[in-house]
Design an enzyme around this catalytic site. Structure first.
Site, PDB file in Angstrom:
ATOM      1  N   HIS A  93       0.821  -1.214   0.000  1.00  0.00           N
ATOM      2  CA  HIS A  93       0.000   0.000   0.000  1.00  0.00           C
ATOM      3  C   HIS A  93       0.851   1.258   0.000  1.00  0.00           C
ATOM      4  O   HIS A  93       1.913   1.320   0.606  1.00  0.00           O
ATOM      5  CB  HIS A  93      -1.055   0.006   1.113  1.00  0.00           C
ATOM      6  CG  HIS A  93      -0.528   0.116   2.520  1.00  0.00           C
ATOM      7  ND1 HIS A  93      -0.209   1.313   3.093  1.00  0.00           N
ATOM      8  CD2 HIS A  93      -0.294  -0.828   3.458  1.00  0.00           C
ATOM      9  CE1 HIS A  93       0.190   1.108   4.345  1.00  0.00           C
ATOM     10  NE2 HIS A  93       0.159  -0.184   4.584  1.00  0.00           N
ATOM     11  N   ASP A 129       3.410  -6.107   3.583  1.00  0.00           N
ATOM     12  CA  ASP A 129       2.979  -4.990   4.433  1.00  0.00           C
ATOM     13  C   ASP A 129       3.335  -5.276   5.890  1.00  0.00           C
ATOM     14  O   ASP A 129       2.501  -5.169   6.775  1.00  0.00           O
ATOM     15  CB  ASP A 129       1.467  -4.761   4.282  1.00  0.00           C
ATOM     16  CG  ASP A 129       0.984  -3.554   5.082  1.00  0.00           C
ATOM     17  OD1 ASP A 129       1.814  -2.705   5.459  1.00  0.00           O
ATOM     18  OD2 ASP A 129      -0.231  -3.466   5.352  1.00  0.00           O
ATOM     19  N   ASP A 139       6.073   0.920   6.959  1.00  0.00           N
ATOM     20  CA  ASP A 139       4.634   0.781   6.726  1.00  0.00           C
ATOM     21  C   ASP A 139       4.163   1.893   5.813  1.00  0.00           C
ATOM     22  O   ASP A 139       3.717   2.917   6.281  1.00  0.00           O
ATOM     23  CB  ASP A 139       3.879   0.807   8.057  1.00  0.00           C
ATOM     24  CG  ASP A 139       2.408   0.472   7.901  1.00  0.00           C
ATOM     25  OD1 ASP A 139       2.021   0.002   6.815  1.00  0.00           O
ATOM     26  OD2 ASP A 139       1.645   0.685   8.860  1.00  0.00           O
ATOM     27  N   GLU A 164      -5.269   2.331   2.471  1.00  0.00           N
ATOM     28  CA  GLU A 164      -5.312   1.080   3.230  1.00  0.00           C
ATOM     29  C   GLU A 164      -5.484   1.360   4.715  1.00  0.00           C
ATOM     30  O   GLU A 164      -6.321   0.770   5.392  1.00  0.00           O
ATOM     31  CB  GLU A 164      -4.022   0.268   2.993  1.00  0.00           C
ATOM     32  CG  GLU A 164      -4.051  -1.129   3.600  1.00  0.00           C
ATOM     33  CD  GLU A 164      -3.574  -1.202   5.052  1.00  0.00           C
ATOM     34  OE1 GLU A 164      -3.808  -2.229   5.696  1.00  0.00           O
ATOM     35  OE2 GLU A 164      -2.985  -0.215   5.553  1.00  0.00           O
TER      36      GLU A 164
HETATM   37 ZN   LIG Z   1       0.566  -1.146   6.415  1.00  0.00          ZN
END
Ligand SMILES: [Zn+2]
Length: 448
Positions: free
Chosen positions: A272, A346, A284, A318
């Protein structure tokens, strides 16, 4: 190095040429290697775009960055598949212990939280040891109070502490409001002991009064915990200003390496593009973007001629409700039967140690053989119940075969959703192991 770090424009050019403007971290036990493609992608996204909250102009900048980068890397049919969703932005957040002087706390509003009144909420704290205790409390138990939920998250290689700890973040405001609380404050869902609060999405229920919700850092939660242990009544002041953004624009960036024998059949690699607003989202999920992009190219080989199409999908929105995952599944509903495998990155850059799947019984021997081909990289065979990841879980439910590659997440939740999720947390050597694992998996399915 420090000065050159800020020559942002040059980094984009360096992505292709391989001449990095910033030296990578030294590889343990050897001389510093030149930065790899994956590392340069993570560096470029986190440095040139930075924080990229879904629905904001910074997420739009990330889409522009992705389109440019994927075209430069010779992907074809690079496009944005747009959608809108109910967005949210934070404007101001403050908290303090006001019963013992005026001790400022490191606090972050939870994603989706409403504002407090302008003057803030000042109220006694109802100290609640855990989310399970919150659920056991009767209606009215926290009337006139700020509910403070204190459970600690446990670090684990497979990240299994998260599912339990995150309940207070996702549903705590609903359950506290049912019991009369004026606001919810939680100990951060994170395994560090710093003063970085962890944000993350939270939910309301239409039938329950909405109350403001925020997380304090673990070190600040300790302070509240100590005062409570001393038997001292604690009073907090919480001030949040947030704003809902109706019809916020987002989109998934989709790019292909066309198959030469069965181009209509698709191997989907997901990550994402959006991040939380507090930091540049290195683990992240800039590293996920880097892993799947570099792995797709590696799997396709220098000729760029896989048998089936290798598709990279960089999902939007996301963090704030997996809107991109839903949008892709909807837009490609008639074509999902042609998706021969989907996998997602992820979970940071820890080394992949497990290959899980969701495959039909007839397909299991092939999946097993792909897993066996990863043993030299330290990857063991996991179960056949993998969801694959947040964005692709909906594909798995629709019957798309799934591979779930579990990364070592022991330290992932030290930085997850904080301002401290920065590029220096990326383990360059482990990042390359990830690229190799994802590339072997993608190649096996593309050339099956
Ligand atoms: Zn994530």
């Amino acid at each position: 190095v420090r000065f050159r770090r800020f020559v942002a424009g040059a980094i984009g050019l360096a992505l292709l040429s391989g001449c990095a403007t910033v030296e990578p971290p030294a590889v343990t036990g050897g001389a510093a290697a030149p930065p790899t493609l994956a590392y340069r992608i993570a560096q470029s996204l986190t440095t040139e775009v930075g924080p990229r909250l879904a629905g904001t102009p910074r997420e739009a900048a990330a889409r522009d960055w992705a389109v440019r980068t994927l075209k430069d890397l010779k992907f074809t049919h690079v496009r944005v598949e747009p959608f809108t969703f109910q967005g949210w932005v934070r404007e101001r957040e403050e908290a303090a212990i006001v019963s013992h002087g005026n001790q400022a706390l490191a606090v972050a509003a939870l994603g989706g939280s409403i504002s407090t009144p302008k003057a803030g909420i000042t109220a006694p704290v109802a100290f609640i040891a855990s989310y399970d205790d919150l659920l056991l409390a009767p209606p009215g138990a926290y009337a006139g109070k700020i509910a403070f939920v204190n459970d600690r998250m446990k670090a684990a290689r497979d990240g299994s502490g998260y599912g339990i700890a995150v309940r207070k973040r996702s549903r705590g405001a609903i359950e506290a409001a049912k019991r009369g609380a004026l606001a919810l404050v939680i100990r951060s869902v994170g395994t560090d002991n710093t003063r970085f609060p962890h944000t993350g999405n939270m939910n309301y229920d239409k039938s329950v009064k909405k109350i403001p919700a925020a997380a304090v850092s673990n070190a600040d939660a300790d302070q509240i915990e100590r005062l409570n242990a001393m038997g001292m009544p604690v009073q907090l002041k919480l001030t949040l200003k947030t704003r809902a953004v109706p019809n916020a624009p987002s989109g998934n960036v989709v790019a292909d390496i066309m198959g030469v024998e069965k181009p209509q059949e698709i191997v989907l690699l997901a990550a994402h593009l959006d991040s939380w607003d507090l930091g540049p989202g290195a683990i992240d999920d800039a590293t996920g973007v880097a892993i799947v992009t570099a792995a797709a190219l590696k799997a396709a080989g220098p000729e760029m001629k896989p048998k089936r199409t290798i598709r990279v999908v960089l999902y939007g929105a996301e963090e704030v409700g997996v809107h991109g995952g839903d949008a892709y599944a909807k837009a490609h509903a008639s074509d999902l039967k042609n998706h021969v495998m989907a996998t997602e990155a992820d979970f940071g850059t820890g080394r992949v140690w497990r290959f899980a799947s969701k495959a039909s019984a007839a397909d299991l021997p092939f999946f097993d053989s792909v897993a066996a081909g990863l043993r030299d990289l330290g990857v063991e065979r996991g179960n056949n119940e993998s969801s694959g990841g947040a964005d692709i879980a909906v594909l798995g439910k629709a019957g798309v075969p799934i591979v779930g590659l579990t990364q070592d997440g022991t330290t992932y939740f030290d930085y997850h959703h904080t301002a401290n999720d920065t590029l220096d947390k990326v383990d360059a050597a482990a990042l390359e192991q990830n690229v190799e694992v994802y590339a072997r998996v993608a190649r096996a399915f593309a050339n099956r």
